[in-house]
Design a protein around this motif. Structure first.
Motif, PDB file in Angstrom:
ATOM      1  N   PHE A 152       9.028   1.348 -15.220  1.00 30.80           N
ATOM      2  CA  PHE A 152       8.511   2.709 -15.151  1.00 30.80           C
ATOM      3  C   PHE A 152       9.280   3.544 -14.138  1.00 30.80           C
ATOM      4  CE2 PHE A 152       4.825   3.172 -17.906  1.00 30.80           C
ATOM      5  CZ  PHE A 152       4.677   1.878 -18.353  1.00 30.80           C
ATOM      6  N   ASN A 153      10.500   3.106 -13.822  1.00 26.09           N
ATOM      7  CA  ASN A 153      11.317   3.871 -12.885  1.00 26.09           C
ATOM      8  C   ASN A 153      12.390   4.711 -13.550  1.00 26.09           C
ATOM      9  OD1 ASN A 153      10.075   2.997 -10.516  1.00 26.09           O
ATOM     10  ND2 ASN A 153      11.259   1.110 -10.495  1.00 26.09           N
ATOM     11  N   LYS A 154      12.734   4.373 -14.780  1.00 21.56           N
ATOM     12  CA  LYS A 154      13.868   5.043 -15.415  1.00 21.56           C
ATOM     13  C   LYS A 154      13.643   5.056 -16.913  1.00 21.56           C
ATOM     14  CE  LYS A 154      18.918   4.821 -15.173  1.00 21.56           C
ATOM     15  NZ  LYS A 154      20.047   4.024 -14.632  1.00 21.56           N
ATOM     16  N   SER A 163      14.371   8.764  -9.927  1.00 23.31           N
ATOM     17  CA  SER A 163      12.953   8.491  -9.719  1.00 23.31           C
ATOM     18  C   SER A 163      12.731   8.169  -8.242  1.00 23.31           C
ATOM     19  CB  SER A 163      12.457   7.355 -10.606  1.00 23.31           C
ATOM     20  OG  SER A 163      13.181   6.171 -10.344  1.00 23.31           O
ATOM     21  N   SER A 191      13.991   5.209  -6.285  1.00 27.55           N
ATOM     22  CA  SER A 191      13.841   3.930  -6.983  1.00 27.55           C
ATOM     23  C   SER A 191      15.033   3.664  -7.892  1.00 27.55           C
ATOM     24  CB  SER A 191      12.583   3.939  -7.844  1.00 27.55           C
ATOM     25  OG  SER A 191      11.459   4.312  -7.096  1.00 27.55           O
ATOM     26  N   GLU A 192      15.388   4.691  -8.656  1.00 26.81           N
ATOM     27  CA  GLU A 192      16.512   4.575  -9.578  1.00 26.81           C
ATOM     28  C   GLU A 192      17.218   5.935  -9.623  1.00 26.81           C
ATOM     29  OE1 GLU A 192      15.777   0.785 -12.070  1.00 26.81           O
ATOM     30  OE2 GLU A 192      17.484   2.135 -11.877  1.00 26.81           O
ATOM     31  N   LYS A 193      18.493   5.908  -9.918  1.00 24.56           N
ATOM     32  CA  LYS A 193      19.199   7.157 -10.166  1.00 24.56           C
ATOM     33  C   LYS A 193      20.240   6.923 -11.240  1.00 24.56           C
ATOM     34  CE  LYS A 193      22.375   6.478  -6.305  1.00 24.56           C
ATOM     35  NZ  LYS A 193      22.937   7.068  -5.064  1.00 24.56           N
TER      36      LYS A 193
END
Lengths: 110, 112
Positions: free
Chosen positions: A95-97, B48, B55-57
């Motif tokens: 649920f991060n990307k 995010s 968290s992520e990119k």
């Protein structure tokens, strides 16, 4: 790339007919979501389906997920002119990307 | 129903200038996201953010971009030295744990 891709790119139907849109993706996912976007507006969440689920319903919407075929479908029954919009699938391995497809433009003629 | 709000709705900026796009996520949400949509193209994930860190990119989110949660309610996207190709709709989204994202109506960024 994991990106979901929808087909058809465009769909034109008469009010009252059913509309089916498909989404295919390339890698294993944790979840898949369908969104609607009216022209110039933000995305409205429709349905979230997780990888251990096969089918979900919400009102006139039915979503299926086939992880063996890496595909999902969105069915809108008894379509209305107000359903005219672009519909996108978004895939996530967590649920991060999330990866969005190019969308299906649905036109429901009154 | 609670909403994600974004300001401004339209931002016009000269190329090379810095711009800050603002978002107020839904109050009890813990996960925050930025996406962009170039006219006529697909929605692209940028970044995010959870627990005060990224968290992520994506590959798009390079050193030109940064995000911040300066207080308990705002979530901002800063774009430094804007380029013409940064013109797009920028969407903020938020979610609670393992739940769908809720999107704002976006900020249309026009770089001149």
């Amino acid at each position: 790339s994991q990106q979901g891709e929808e087909d058809p790119q465009a769909l034109s139907i008469q009010e009252g007919e059913n509309a089916t849109m498909n989404c295919s993706y390339k890698t294993s996912i944790n979840n898949l979501q369908w969104y609607r976007q009216n022209s110039g507006r933000g995305l409205v969440h429709l349905i979230l389906i997780r990888s251990n689920e096969r089918e979900k319903h919400s009102g006139r919407l039915r979503v299926t997920l086939d992880t063996s075929k890496k595909s999902s479908s969105l069915l809108i029954t008894a379509s209305r002119a107000a359903d005219t919009a672009s519909y996108f699938c978004a895939t996530g391995i967590n649920f991060n990307k999330f990866y969005f497809g190019s969308g299906t433009k649905l036109n429901v003629k009154p | 129903e609670p909403e994600v709000t974004q300001t401004p709705s339209h931002q016009v900026t000269q190329m090379g200038q810095e711009v800050i796009l603002r978002c107020v996520p839904i109050s009890n949400h813990l996960y925050f996201y930025w996406y962009r949509q170039i006219l006529g193209q697909k929605v692209e994930f940028l970044v995010s953010f959870y627990n005060n860190e990224i968290s992520e990119k994506s590959e798009i989110f390079d050193d030109q971009f940064s995000v911040e949660r300066p207080d308990g309610s705002n979530f901002t996207l800063k774009i430094r030295s804007t380029k013409l190709e940064d013109s797009a709709m920028y969407f903020c989204a938020s979610s609670s744990d393992l739940e769908p994202q809720h999107f704002g109506d976006g900020t249309r960024l026009s770089i001149l």
